[in-house]
Design an enzyme around this catalytic site. Structure first.
Site, short mmCIF file in Angstrom:
data_model
loop_
_atom_site.label_atom_id
_atom_site.label_comp_id
_atom_site.label_asym_id
_atom_site.label_seq_id
_atom_site.Cartn_x
_atom_site.Cartn_y
_atom_site.Cartn_z
N CYS A 118 -19.30 -1.44 24.78
CA CYS A 118 -18.30 -1.07 25.79
C CYS A 118 -18.84 0.03 26.71
CB CYS A 118 -16.99 -0.68 25.13
SG CYS A 118 -15.59 -0.67 26.29
N HIS A 218 -15.98 -5.31 21.85
CA HIS A 218 -15.93 -4.47 20.66
C HIS A 218 -16.13 -5.29 19.39
CE1 HIS A 218 -14.65 -0.58 22.36
NE2 HIS A 218 -14.08 -1.32 23.29
N GLU A 220 -16.89 -4.13 16.66
CA GLU A 220 -16.41 -3.30 15.54
C GLU A 220 -14.90 -3.34 15.38
OE1 GLU A 220 -16.10 -0.29 18.96
OE2 GLU A 220 -16.87 -2.31 18.54
#
Length: 244
Positions: A118, A218, A220
């Site tokens: 990001c 993202h 994660e």
């Protein structure tokens, strides 16, 4: 992997008293990234670039085997030759910008593997002389506005460029979780597009020579496809092994 291989996870800051809900959500993402990195075998050191500043950030990462640069605030426009006052502009973290840009520039010079996520993806581009689209507008499909922070992620597919290293890692089409209102515009020196969204926005970049990759989404996030972050971290492991 060498048991002493060290991954510096570079975040913006350890504290946002002005934005407690955002910071709590950001902290969850950081924690997920750290835990995944540790499972992959890394010794993890978390560096808060805004808190540490330029010199300390460079010093603490001087012996790092790889960098993972995570998300956060918009990069201050002066770092890519643009003006302030754009729609949805928030608070900036100029000390973090300066430090993270320097970290990426040094990594490229040294051949240190980097994964940017990001904001980290955008930092890579700006560090190499690229620019950003400052705001995607209210109708953007890349984040959900006017919702609680835990629901901000938008889900959409990206097409990965054939022949890219990212295609070897994730395949030709990737489902992503994204929450950004800016995007890479003009590419920095040595970078090429590694993935695009259906609206044409650049969703991933990679360096043509250095082991540096940025993804706008993202991996994660809890809603990301299972194994997506693990695959990207495994790629970092392999790059460190090649560089050794």
């Amino acid at each position: 992997m060498n048991s002493r291989a060290r991954l510096s996870v570079v975040v913006v800051t350890h504290a946002r008293p002005h934005a407690p809900e955002y910071h709590a959500y950001s902290s969850v993402l950081v924690e997920r990234a750290v835990r995944a990195s540790e499972r992959a075998g890394w010794i993890v050191d978390v560096i808060a670039a805004e808190d540490e500043g330029l010199d300390a950030s460079l010093r603490r990462t001087v012996s790092s085997d790889a960098l993972l640069v995570l998300g956060g605030e918009d990069i201050a426009p002066e770092f890519y030759g643009a003006a302030r006052g754009y729609r949805a502009e928030g608070r900036h973290a100029e000390r973090a910008d300066e430090a993270q840009i320097a970290l990426v520039q040094r990594a490229v010079r040294r051949g240190t593997p980097v994964l940017g996520v990001c904001r980290g993806h955008q930092i890579i581009n700006v560090a190499l002389g690229g620019t950003l689209l400052q705001d995607l507008g209210e109708s953007s499909a890349h984040r959900r506005d006017a919702v609680p922070i835990e629901r901000v992620m938008a889900t959409h597919d990206v097409a990965v460029a054939a022949g890219s290293s990212l295609a070897l890692t994730l395949g030709d089409v990737v489902s992503t979780q994204s929450a950004h209102h800016q995007a890479v515009d003009r590419l920095g020196a040595g970078l090429r597009v590694a993935a695009t969204a259906s609206d044409g926005l650049i969703e991933a970049i990679e360096h043509v020579d250095a082991p540096v990759v940025g993804v706008q989404w993202h991996p994660e996030d809890a809603g990301a496809p299972v194994g997506q972050l693990d695959a990207l971290l495994t790629r970092l492991v392999l790059q460190v092994a090649v560089a050794a």
